[in-house]
Scaffold this motif. Structure first.
Motif, PDB file in Angstrom:
ATOM      1  N   GLY A 351       0.964  -1.574  -0.304  1.00 16.79           N
ATOM      2  CA  GLY A 351      -0.193  -0.341  -0.118  1.00 16.79           C
ATOM      3  C   GLY A 351       0.933   1.343  -0.421  1.00 16.79           C
ATOM      4  N   PRO A 352       0.568   3.061  -0.273  1.00 17.91           N
ATOM      5  CA  PRO A 352       1.260   3.683   0.177  1.00 17.91           C
ATOM      6  C   PRO A 352       1.761   4.368   0.949  1.00 17.91           C
ATOM      7  CG  PRO A 352      -1.318   4.013  -0.488  1.00 17.91           C
ATOM      8  CD  PRO A 352      -1.026   2.545  -0.001  1.00 17.91           C
ATOM      9  N   GLN A 353       1.406   2.778   2.086  1.00 16.91           N
ATOM     10  CA  GLN A 353       2.904   3.259   3.018  1.00 16.91           C
ATOM     11  C   GLN A 353       4.166   2.553   2.945  1.00 16.91           C
ATOM     12  OE1 GLN A 353       1.193   2.805   7.023  1.00 16.91           O
ATOM     13  NE2 GLN A 353       3.490   3.547   8.404  1.00 16.91           N
ATOM     14  N   GLU A 354       4.055   1.052   2.325  1.00 16.74           N
ATOM     15  CA  GLU A 354       4.767   0.560   2.473  1.00 16.74           C
ATOM     16  C   GLU A 354       6.234   0.885   1.170  1.00 16.74           C
ATOM     17  OE1 GLU A 354       1.492  -0.933   2.841  1.00 16.74           O
ATOM     18  OE2 GLU A 354       2.130  -2.476   3.909  1.00 16.74           O
ATOM     19  N   LEU A 355       5.159   1.365  -0.007  1.00 15.31           N
ATOM     20  CA  LEU A 355       5.901   1.950  -1.020  1.00 15.31           C
ATOM     21  C   LEU A 355       6.410   3.898  -0.450  1.00 15.31           C
ATOM     22  CD1 LEU A 355       3.415   1.966  -3.661  1.00 15.31           C
ATOM     23  CD2 LEU A 355       5.018   0.662  -3.872  1.00 15.31           C
ATOM     24  N   SER A 356       6.325   3.902   0.472  1.00 15.73           N
ATOM     25  CA  SER A 356       6.818   5.019   1.063  1.00 15.73           C
ATOM     26  C   SER A 356       7.730   5.319   1.390  1.00 15.73           C
ATOM     27  CB  SER A 356       6.237   6.582   1.985  1.00 15.73           C
ATOM     28  OG  SER A 356       6.868   7.739   2.750  1.00 15.73           O
ATOM     29  N   GLU A 357       8.547   3.928   2.247  1.00 15.96           N
ATOM     30  CA  GLU A 357       8.995   3.216   3.813  1.00 15.96           C
ATOM     31  C   GLU A 357      10.138   2.726   2.048  1.00 15.96           C
ATOM     32  OE1 GLU A 357       6.896   2.346   6.526  1.00 15.96           O
ATOM     33  OE2 GLU A 357       6.550   4.220   7.445  1.00 15.96           O
ATOM     34  N   SER A 358       9.666   2.319   1.000  1.00 17.81           N
ATOM     35  CA  SER A 358       9.759   1.448   0.151  1.00 17.81           C
ATOM     36  C   SER A 358      11.622   0.939   0.241  1.00 17.81           C
ATOM     37  CB  SER A 358       9.950   1.269  -1.332  1.00 17.81           C
ATOM     38  OG  SER A 358      10.293   0.984  -2.063  1.00 17.81           O
ATOM     39  N   GLU A 359      12.441   0.171   0.870  1.00 18.20           N
ATOM     40  CA  GLU A 359      13.926   0.430   1.103  1.00 18.20           C
ATOM     41  C   GLU A 359      14.469   0.866  -0.595  1.00 18.20           C
ATOM     42  OE1 GLU A 359      15.500  -3.516   2.192  1.00 18.20           O
ATOM     43  OE2 GLU A 359      17.822  -2.984   2.071  1.00 18.20           O
ATOM     44  N   GLN A 360      13.543  -0.503  -1.896  1.00 12.86           N
ATOM     45  CA  GLN A 360      14.834  -0.287  -2.763  1.00 12.86           C
ATOM     46  C   GLN A 360      14.089   1.525  -3.230  1.00 12.86           C
ATOM     47  OE1 GLN A 360      15.905  -2.292  -5.053  1.00 12.86           O
ATOM     48  NE2 GLN A 360      15.697  -1.293  -6.890  1.00 12.86           N
ATOM     49  N   LEU A 361      13.094   1.690  -3.419  1.00  9.38           N
ATOM     50  CA  LEU A 361      12.783   3.040  -4.389  1.00  9.38           C
ATOM     51  C   LEU A 361      13.645   4.085  -3.213  1.00  9.38           C
ATOM     52  CD1 LEU A 361       9.055   3.276  -4.759  1.00  9.38           C
ATOM     53  CD2 LEU A 361      10.993   3.584  -6.057  1.00  9.38           C
TER      54      LEU A 361
ATOM     55  N   TYR B 133      17.577  -0.308 -20.339  1.00 13.86           N
ATOM     56  CA  TYR B 133      17.096  -1.019 -19.880  1.00 13.86           C
ATOM     57  C   TYR B 133      16.251  -1.221 -18.346  1.00 13.86           C
ATOM     58  CZ  TYR B 133      22.152  -3.038 -21.889  1.00 13.86           C
ATOM     59  OH  TYR B 133      22.858  -2.776 -22.012  1.00 13.86           O
ATOM     60  N   GLU B 134      14.992  -1.996 -18.770  1.00 18.62           N
ATOM     61  CA  GLU B 134      13.542  -1.684 -18.096  1.00 18.62           C
ATOM     62  C   GLU B 134      13.315  -3.481 -17.133  1.00 18.62           C
ATOM     63  OE1 GLU B 134       9.496  -1.375 -20.040  1.00 18.62           O
ATOM     64  OE2 GLU B 134      11.136  -1.846 -21.384  1.00 18.62           O
ATOM     65  N   PRO B 135      14.316  -3.159 -15.978  1.00 17.08           N
ATOM     66  CA  PRO B 135      14.088  -4.860 -15.224  1.00 17.08           C
ATOM     67  C   PRO B 135      13.552  -3.802 -14.708  1.00 17.08           C
ATOM     68  CG  PRO B 135      16.491  -3.309 -14.821  1.00 17.08           C
ATOM     69  CD  PRO B 135      15.562  -2.410 -15.649  1.00 17.08           C
ATOM     70  N   MET B 136      12.762  -5.492 -13.537  1.00 19.28           N
ATOM     71  CA  MET B 136      11.295  -5.108 -12.696  1.00 19.28           C
ATOM     72  C   MET B 136      11.908  -3.920 -12.107  1.00 19.28           C
ATOM     73  SD  MET B 136       9.305  -7.626 -10.886  1.00 19.28           S
ATOM     74  CE  MET B 136       9.835  -8.084  -9.001  1.00 19.28           C
ATOM     75  N   GLN B 137      12.528  -3.469 -11.091  1.00 22.01           N
ATOM     76  CA  GLN B 137      12.690  -2.130  -9.746  1.00 22.01           C
ATOM     77  C   GLN B 137      14.573  -2.186 -10.404  1.00 22.01           C
ATOM     78  OE1 GLN B 137      11.610  -3.378  -6.124  1.00 22.01           O
ATOM     79  NE2 GLN B 137      10.848  -5.105  -6.697  1.00 22.01           N
ATOM     80  N   GLY B 138      14.951  -1.935 -12.281  1.00 22.84           N
ATOM     81  CA  GLY B 138      15.656  -0.663 -11.994  1.00 22.84           C
ATOM     82  C   GLY B 138      17.252  -1.962 -11.678  1.00 22.84           C
ATOM     83  N   MET B 139      18.390  -0.501 -12.868  1.00 17.32           N
ATOM     84  CA  MET B 139      19.642  -1.014 -12.571  1.00 17.32           C
ATOM     85  C   MET B 139      20.151  -1.386 -11.010  1.00 17.32           C
ATOM     86  SD  MET B 139      20.079  -0.118 -16.312  1.00 17.32           S
ATOM     87  CE  MET B 139      21.432  -0.917 -16.125  1.00 17.32           C
ATOM     88  N   THR B 140      19.583  -0.457 -10.175  1.00 10.77           N
ATOM     89  CA  THR B 140      21.029  -0.136  -8.879  1.00 10.77           C
ATOM     90  C   THR B 140      19.372  -1.155  -7.519  1.00 10.77           C
ATOM     91  OG1 THR B 140      20.218   2.105  -8.442  1.00 10.77           O
ATOM     92  CG2 THR B 140      22.253   1.111  -9.743  1.00 10.77           C
TER      93      THR B 140
END
Lengths: 429, 414
Positions: A351-361, B133-140
């Motif tokens: 949900g929005p909160q998980e995305l907001s805190e997403s380690e990847q993003l 490059y269009e992987p699911m969550q990016g290259m880094t």
């Protein structure tokens, strides 16, 4: 480094279905000016609202999709307003508008007229249904387009009503296509000197999202229907495919061998977590059936063979029960991260909160902070949809307050202070 | 059509080396092809695009050239079959990179390494190239190696959380939704922007396109509201904050089309008054329960009952036409077969029916945007697997027939 469109000027008159297009072009560096009627764009009145701030400046949707643009107000339906609009338009490369054919007629600004007045203008139209055809005069909404495009028919439970997609996907799909059309037209204008009209019908922009439903009807004469939580491409529920409860939320798995480590990856995840369900699944009658269908070719072939599917469906159901028991015991994040490390196709329902805190993003510094002095606070915006490394995304302005740049923009086309004041008094701006 | 077919298109002359597969990648390069680019898809028989195996195909058909799923997404491309995991195959792949203006892939980082087409390799071979490059969550980032399809990404990016009914599980929207418009057309915009930069400066660039970022960007409303107002979101079925009534209502089921729903949306008081008049209950427009949007939202269950009751008396097309003639946004929930026959799309000649050697004349989705002078249109079918291997080896790579034959025998070209 500058944006790829840093010398392009866009006048954005679009209704909310086109706002995201202007947003994308602004991200690419274009100078985008949002032109609203004097009472403001419709979406300024749409909830949800920024807390502790009054309308028309607090609509979060308006702020999200108009950030990066400057803003003016103008009643283009008034005589003075129309004149000023044409004077203003001469300064721009691109016009984004969502006039219906009837509105064009009222304004006296159909495509041919605008082409004659502005031979170099890229005139980009986004409407619900396009500019010709029997439904061209139909009223539109986001959901109505999803319905007529066959996309809504695929969404929801089999027995329940068809269900809309979230957050105005019709508007977004139309806008993305509009931005694509504009950039293509810019390339042509530069290569050959030809300026042209771009046309997007929201209805048409959604049709690719029918997935295989159109081809299934065309080739096999079969209409795909809603399948609830099971991935819609399946004829029956394959074990390890779809939505499952985790200990603290939901996960979505695709462990039936289309790609990744497949069912063996799921067994490996069970082993990693020392779960004995893996041992059960390695016994008959499960082992041989799952071995046969744990590669992508076999899984796809099985989906095209309803007879064989029926034959194995009993075993599938038993396996799926064990898989369901397994997922329920563990936290979703653990299943996701450990599973993905084993190349198992699995994700959490965020949900929005998980995305907001997403380690990847956050690791990719995706979010952007902008100081919105007009609204008296710092705002956190989502990042751009792409990372163009040589021409990074641009975010020049907070979303405009109503008429915020009237003076700046109208005086730049030669209107004096008194003209501007008079327009304001007459309700033209 | 004959005069139209010689008109130039926006990306005429652009050369694309296409190492995509499945949905989000191929649809992006399909848009480039339909805009005039010469798109060469590198495929293998050893590990074909899963969509070549997938349904729908004609009954009992096993050919890799008959899938409507694959064919629709690959109109007008050329196909060369090269096993990039062999040494000579990889050299040929690199030759195509040198030929190209754009290299495109949506494979995972792991698969990219396996075929030796990392950005480092591609850029070294052709320093001026644009790399998509269009992987699911990016290259880094910590999840850059994670993989999935659109249905899985729909879970991760918020589609499932946001779609459906409050008291039901987050089932998603029935498809690999993000694969079909959001991600591929975002990618097409990015590539064309990079083409402009390259034409202006000669400089190529890397486009690191995380499908997660692209998808969230295309549905960021709830995230933005959470981040800036701690506003939480609940699934609302077919309802929205900005309109009421707003729903799908079941039409009269006695006809030859049971289960026919009509979607209706009233954003304004004017539309609500028009709807009341069409329902022959004009007094509703002045009913205190329904006066303003806020009133209608507060009494939405009653509102839905009234509208649903009216719709249930009519066949769906009749309900739609009555409402639309009063400018009320309304449309039938069409099945795909009905969309294919939709008179509006037919009048606008949306679908294309190019002749395909094996599959015959099948429907292809038309373009998502139209251009008045340099058309965006489908001029040919999807390629057979390896259909253009010989001509590309000979015309693009400059190989002689002896070597081509030899490499085919060695299954490096196949």
């Amino acid at each position: 480094m500058v944006g790829a469109l840093d010398d392009i000027r866009v006048l954005d008159l679009s209704e909310p279905l086109g706002h995201y297009a202007g947003y994308l072009l602004a991200n690419l560096g274009a100078d985008v000016v949002k032109l609203e009627p004097p009472h403001g764009d419709d979406s300024r009145l749409w909830a949800p609202f920024l807390p502790d701030l009054d309308q028309p400046e607090s609509s979060l949707q308006f702020m999200l999709l108009n950030v990066g643009k400057r803003g003016v107000t103008l009643d283009i339906y008034s005589e003075t307003g129309r004149k000023v609009f044409l004077q203003l338009l001469a300064e721009f490369d691109v016009l984004l508008q969502s006039w219906t054919p009837q509105q064009m007629e009222t304004l006296g600004l159909d495509q041919a007229t605008l082409r004659e007045l502005f031979p170099d203008l890229i005139n980009a139209s986004v409407t619900g249904w396009g500019l010709d055809g029997p439904y061209a005069s139909f009223a539109y909404s986001d959901m109505v387009s999803l319905a007529m495009a066959g996309v809504m028919n695929l969404s929801g439970f089999e027995e329940g009503p068809p269900t809309q997609l979230p957050d105005q996907q019709g508007f977004h799909c139309a806008s993305i296509n509009l931005a694509a059309g504009v950039v293509a037209a810019i390339l042509v204008r530069e290569a050959s000197g030809i300026a042209q009209d771009v046309e997007v019908s929201m209805h048409e922009s959604l049709l690719m999202a029918e997935e295989t439903a159109m081809q299934s009807a065309d080739i096999r004469g079969i209409d795909r229907e809603r399948t609830g939580a099971a991935p819609g491409l399946q004829v029956i529920k394959l074990p390890g495919m779809g939505l499952y409860s985790a200990q603290d939320g939901w996960v979505y798995a695709m462990a039936a061998g289309i790609a990744g480590s497949g069912f063996n990856g799921l067994l490996a995840l069970m082993d990693l977590l020392n779960d004995s369900i893996a041992d059960d699944l390695r016994e008959e009658p499960y082992a041989s059936v799952m071995a046969e269908f744990s590669n992508s070719a076999a899984a796809f072939r099985l989906m095209g063979d309803p007879e064989k599917m029926k034959e194995v469906s009993g075993v599938f159901a038993q396996v799926d029960e064990l898989v369901t028991d397994f997922f329920r015991k563990y936290p979703k994040e653990k299943l996701y991260v450990e599973g993905q490390k084993l190349r198992l196709l699995i994700g959490t329902i965020n949900g929005p909160q998980e995305l907001s805190e997403s380690e990847q993003l956050n690791d990719r510094d995706w979010f952007r902070t902008i100081n919105d002095s007009g609204r008296g606070r710092e705002l956190r915006y989502p990042g751009p949809p792409w990372q163009l490394k040589a021409t990074p995304a641009v975010l020049r302005h907070p979303a405009p307050l109503l008429g915020q740049h009237n003076e700046e923009i109208f005086s730049a086309i030669g209107l004096g202070k008194s003209d501007i004041m008079q327009m304001s008094e007459n309700g033209v701006i | 059509m004959s005069t139209q077919s010689i008109r130039s298109r926006p990306l005429d002359g652009l050369k694309v080396c296409d190492a995509t597969w499945y949905g989000a990648g191929p649809i992006a390069t399909r848009a480039l092809a339909n805009l005039g680019a010469d798109v060469i898809r590198i495929e293998t028989e050893k590990r074909p695009d899963g969509l070549r195996i997938a349904q729908p195909k004609p009954d009992g058909e096993e050919s890799l050239n008959q899938s409507g799923y694959y064919n629709n997404f690959n109109a007008e491309k050329r196909s060369i079959t090269i096993d990039l995991t062999t040494e000579r195959g990889h050299e040929l792949g690199i030759e195509l990179v040198k030929w190209a203006d754009v290299f495109a892939t949506n494979m995972t980082a792991r698969a990219i390494r396996q075929i030796g087409m990392t950005w480092e390799n591609v850029q070294e071979a052709n320093p001026g190239i644009i790399g998509l490059y269009e992987p699911m969550q990016g290259m880094t980032g910590p999840h850059s190696e994670f993989q999935g399809f659109g249905a899985l990404l729909s879970a991760i990016c918020g589609v499932n959380y946001l779609a459906g009914n409050e008291n039901e599980p987050p089932i998603g929207v029935g498809t690999n939704y993000t694969d079909y418009v959001i991600n591929p057309i975002h990618a097409a915009v990015a590539v064309m922007a990079a083409v402009r930069h390259k034409r202006r400066t000669g400089e190529g660039q890397l486009i690191d396109m995380s499908q997660l970022e692209s998808s969230v960007s295309g549905m960021a409303g709830a995230l933005f509201a959470w981040d800036n107002g701690q506003i939480t979101y609940e699934r609302l079925g077919n309802r929205v904050a900005y309109a009421a009534p707003h729903g799908a209502y079941l039409a009269n089921e006695t006809g030859d089309r049971p289960d026919h729903w009509v979607a209706i949306a009233c954003m304004t008081d004017f539309q609500w008054a028009a709807l009341s008049a069409v329902m022959e209950q004009p007094e509703l427009a002045d009913d205190a329960r329904f006066n303003t949007l806020r009133d209608r939202k507060n009494n939405e269950n009653e509102l839905d009952e009234i509208v649903g009751g009216w719709v249930s008396r009519f066949k769906a097309p009749d309900a739609m036409n009555k409402l639309q003639s009063a400018s009320v946004p309304a449309g039938m929930v069409q099945k795909a077969s009905e969309v294919l026959q939709d008179p509006h799309l037919a009048a606008r000649e949306f679908y294309a029916y190019p002749e395909h050697t094996e599959a015959g004349k099948r429907a292809y989705d038309g373009p998502g945007f139209r251009l008045s002078e340099t058309p965006h249109e489908i001029r040919g079918p999807a390629p057979l697997l390896g259909e253009h291997t010989w001509e590309i080896c000979s015309d693009v790579l400059g190989m002689d027939s002896g070597e081509i034959g030899q490499l085919m025998a060695e299954q490096i070209l196949y």
